[in-house]
Design a protein around this motif. Sequence first.
Motif, mmCIF file in Angstrom:
data_model
loop_
_atom_site.group_PDB
_atom_site.id
_atom_site.type_symbol
_atom_site.label_atom_id
_atom_site.label_comp_id
_atom_site.label_asym_id
_atom_site.label_seq_id
_atom_site.Cartn_x
_atom_site.Cartn_y
_atom_site.Cartn_z
ATOM 1 N N ILE A 214 0.837 -1.205 0.000
ATOM 2 C CA ILE A 214 0.000 0.000 0.000
ATOM 3 C C ILE A 214 0.874 1.259 0.000
ATOM 4 N N ILE A 215 1.924 1.258 0.823
ATOM 5 C CA ILE A 215 2.829 2.418 0.873
ATOM 6 C C ILE A 215 3.416 2.680 -0.517
ATOM 7 N N LYS A 216 3.915 1.613 -1.146
ATOM 8 C CA LYS A 216 4.543 1.784 -2.470
ATOM 9 C C LYS A 216 3.546 2.263 -3.518
ATOM 10 N N SER A 217 2.290 1.851 -3.368
ATOM 11 C CA SER A 217 1.276 2.267 -4.336
ATOM 12 C C SER A 217 0.881 3.729 -4.169
ATOM 13 N N VAL B 160 -11.603 5.299 0.832
ATOM 14 C CA VAL B 160 -11.628 3.910 1.317
ATOM 15 C C VAL B 160 -11.686 2.966 0.114
ATOM 16 N N ARG B 161 -12.508 3.323 -0.847
ATOM 17 C CA ARG B 161 -12.632 2.562 -2.089
ATOM 18 C C ARG B 161 -11.268 2.453 -2.782
ATOM 19 N N LYS B 162 -10.516 3.554 -2.752
ATOM 20 C CA LYS B 162 -9.205 3.569 -3.413
ATOM 21 C C LYS B 162 -8.275 2.495 -2.841
ATOM 22 N N ILE B 163 -8.336 2.298 -1.527
ATOM 23 C CA ILE B 163 -7.475 1.287 -0.888
ATOM 24 C C ILE B 163 -7.881 -0.113 -1.366
ATOM 25 N N PHE B 164 -9.166 -0.343 -1.548
ATOM 26 C CA PHE B 164 -9.628 -1.630 -2.098
ATOM 27 C C PHE B 164 -9.177 -1.774 -3.553
ATOM 28 N N ASN B 165 -9.224 -0.673 -4.296
ATOM 29 C CA ASN B 165 -8.826 -0.734 -5.709
ATOM 30 C C ASN B 165 -7.341 -1.039 -5.876
ATOM 31 N N ILE B 166 -6.492 -0.307 -5.145
ATOM 32 C CA ILE B 166 -5.045 -0.500 -5.364
ATOM 33 C C ILE B 166 -4.581 -1.878 -4.908
#
Lengths: 155, 100
Positions: free
Chosen positions: A122-125, B83-89
Amino acid sequence: MYAEEIKEQKGQKELEDIIELVIPSKPQYVSVVRLTASGIANRCGMDIEGIEDLKVALAEACTNAITHGRKCKDDVVRISFKVQDKALTVTVSDCGAGFNHTSLKEPDLLNPSEEGGLGIFIIKSLMDEVCFQSPAAEGTCIAMTKYFGKEGKNG
Amino acid sequence: MIEIKREAEKILIKLAGEADVYASPEMKEELYKLLEEKPKSIVIDCSELNYIDSTGLSIFIGLLKMQKEHGGDVQLLSLQPHVRKIFNITSLDKVFGIEG
């Protein structure tokens, strides 16, 4: 806007202001780090999406420091914010056993497990540049940079 | 903060606040308790969930895994954009049923 004002005050010199925060290595203070980051990033003129990205990335780094780094007397996590003209660099360091970031596997996202690798992924993204230093016995240090405006990953 | 309602074979859960390293352990304990009922479907309203990171995601992943063991599922509703973005990435948007 603010970054420009600060630049004017300092004349032609490149801006490089440092803000430091030291928290006890306890989960309840991670939200304080997020609020602080949000305030600093706002002062730099970062957009809302950038601020949200920074908050998550920084919380992931603090979470790692707190869950893997509590093995010494000095039970703290040190967070340093370096404000520059076009970038904000945040460094998180702990004094834990350190870890070998090169051995981290990419998480298997379509068959996810509850543990491991997700935070770093997540950090890298979310950040534009991420750098790890984990010298033996000196804990782990992660430095991550977010650019403002056009240079950032998100436009 | 967790609100729970039951509807036929569904459990409706409303989460509020921040699913981070501090709040997640308690959230995990409360949610995992519900799995003992082996509901067909767990529906989670995320409209008031202001923040999530990997500690919160891991609860959702755990819920889904255990639900799948008995043929159940987990649906997520009304995720806030960041929050959606965290699910997407993390590509978890492809693993969960997400609406709105």
